[in-house]
Design an enzyme around this catalytic site. Structure first.
Site, PDB file in Angstrom:
ATOM      1  N   ASP A 174      52.174  41.195  68.895  1.00  0.00           N
ATOM      2  CA  ASP A 174      51.238  41.090  70.011  1.00  0.00           C
ATOM      3  C   ASP A 174      51.997  40.890  71.320  1.00  0.00           C
ATOM      4  O   ASP A 174      51.398  40.843  72.393  1.00  0.00           O
ATOM      5  CB  ASP A 174      50.194  39.999  69.783  1.00  0.00           C
ATOM      6  N   SER A 175      53.337  40.828  71.218  1.00  0.00           N
ATOM      7  CA  SER A 175      54.195  40.874  72.406  1.00  0.00           C
ATOM      8  C   SER A 175      53.986  42.167  73.181  1.00  0.00           C
ATOM      9  O   SER A 175      54.422  42.286  74.335  1.00  0.00           O
ATOM     10  CB  SER A 175      55.668  40.748  72.003  1.00  0.00           C
TER      11      SER A 175
ATOM     12  N   ASP B  92      50.893  42.188  63.864  1.00  0.00           N
ATOM     13  CA  ASP B  92      50.364  40.887  64.267  1.00  0.00           C
ATOM     14  C   ASP B  92      48.841  40.877  64.283  1.00  0.00           C
ATOM     15  O   ASP B  92      48.207  41.838  64.751  1.00  0.00           O
ATOM     16  CB  ASP B  92      50.852  40.540  65.674  1.00  0.00           C
TER      17      ASP B  92
ATOM     18  N   LYS C  74      50.776  39.633  60.132  1.00  0.00           N
ATOM     19  CA  LYS C  74      51.404  38.361  60.498  1.00  0.00           C
ATOM     20  C   LYS C  74      50.429  37.521  61.294  1.00  0.00           C
ATOM     21  O   LYS C  74      49.719  38.049  62.165  1.00  0.00           O
ATOM     22  CB  LYS C  74      52.684  38.582  61.304  1.00  0.00           C
TER      23      LYS C  74
ATOM     24  N   GLU D 266      49.906  33.362  63.104  1.00  0.00           N
ATOM     25  CA  GLU D 266      50.588  32.156  63.552  1.00  0.00           C
ATOM     26  C   GLU D 266      49.899  30.904  63.018  1.00  0.00           C
ATOM     27  O   GLU D 266      48.677  30.858  62.873  1.00  0.00           O
ATOM     28  CB  GLU D 266      50.609  32.097  65.083  1.00  0.00           C
TER      29      GLU D 266
ATOM     30  N   GLU E 248      60.384  30.619  65.117  1.00  0.00           N
ATOM     31  CA  GLU E 248      60.694  30.944  66.517  1.00  0.00           C
ATOM     32  C   GLU E 248      61.018  29.697  67.318  1.00  0.00           C
ATOM     33  O   GLU E 248      60.270  28.718  67.296  1.00  0.00           O
ATOM     34  CB  GLU E 248      59.526  31.689  67.169  1.00  0.00           C
TER      35      GLU E 248
END
Length: 275
Positions: free
Chosen positions: A44-45, A83, A113, A115, A182
């Protein structure tokens, strides 16, 4: 060789390092895949690097599906991990499974993925129970940047370190096949790597993790809005691109491009008949 969740676990067992880079489009994914990179993360970067957002919060499911499908078409051997964007899984277990399914069906992901630690373990378990591989993400989780109060190293206090370690064990127990760490102190990341049976993928977490991931624009010098400490520039492609754009601009305005070798021809006889 086709990379899968099983080959990633086998690499950890053998002590072989896992390489991972981000990609958001077909042509970049194809180059990364041909280079032999094990995994491609459609992060999602892309909100920052492709869409110009200040953070990842505004990224939508449609954004992830659109870019993910393009990457999947270019990656023949790399495992494509997509993501799950902000609020696509936090709201409920049901939403998490539905949206993970969309990333698999429409985005052609090989895994998703998300978080978070113990608080998202119900979602991880439900998604994996549905037959969808999940990569977890601990430490600095960009979707929670407002709660963290900025981009800060995580796990530096005793309490925070204990939570990160317990979160890593929890996501493994819930069914995650790997976990991204991270902005975590290297020694803590080393401990986590030893304590869990799934691969750890580091980004700003030292070199003892089972693998590494970077945003490809960062490692190629193509994104200069913000450069984290953990980024190494392997090439300055951004400067090369800018120089090429400047040269193109100059030749177009000077009338030297296109030259004769770039033109198509037509018979003079044909032209004569047009008058």
């Amino acid at each position: 060789m086709k990379n899968t969740v099983l080959t990633a676990k086998e690499q950890k067992a053998k002590g072989e390092k896992i390489s991972m880079l981000t990609a958001y489009d077909y042509s970049t994914a194809k180059l990364i895949d041909e280079a032999g990179i094990n995994m491609i993360l459609v992060g999602d970067s892309l909100g920052n690097t492709m869409l110009g957002y200040e953070d990842t919060i505004s990224v939508t499911m449609e954004d992830m599906i659109h870019h993910g499908a393009a990457v999947a078409r270019g990656a023949k051997n790399a495992l494509v991990v997509i993501d799950m964007p902000f609020m696509s899984y936090q709201t409920s277990v049901y939403d998490a499974v539905v949206n993970a399914g969309r990333l698999m069906k429409e985005g052609r992901a090989g895994a998703v993925k998300l978080e978070g630690g113990v608080e998202v373990c119900p979602q991880i378990k439900a998604i994996t129970d549905a037959g969808i591989p999940v990569c977890a993400h601990l430490g600095l989780t960009p979707q929670s940047i407002n709660a963290f109060g900025g981009f800060k190293v995580q796990g530096k206090t005793e309490a925070a370190a204990k939570k990160l370690l317990s979160d890593a064990k929890a996501v493994e127990e819930a069914g995650a096949f790997a976990v991204v760490l991270e902005c975590v102190p290297a020694k803590l990341a080393e401990l986590v790597t030893k304590e869990v049976g799934i691969p750890t993928i580091g980004i700003g977490a030292g070199n003892v993790c089972d693998g590494q991931v970077l945003v490809y624009q960062d490692m190629l010098g193509m994104f200069s809005d913000f450069t984290p400490k953990f980024v190494k520039r392997f090439e300055n492609i951004g400067e090369i691109m800018k120089n090429a754009f400047v040269a193109y601009d100059a030749e177009v305005k000077a009338g030297s491009f296109p030259a004769k070798e770039h033109e198509y021809t037509i018979s003079d006889d044909v032209l004569d008949k047009l008058y």
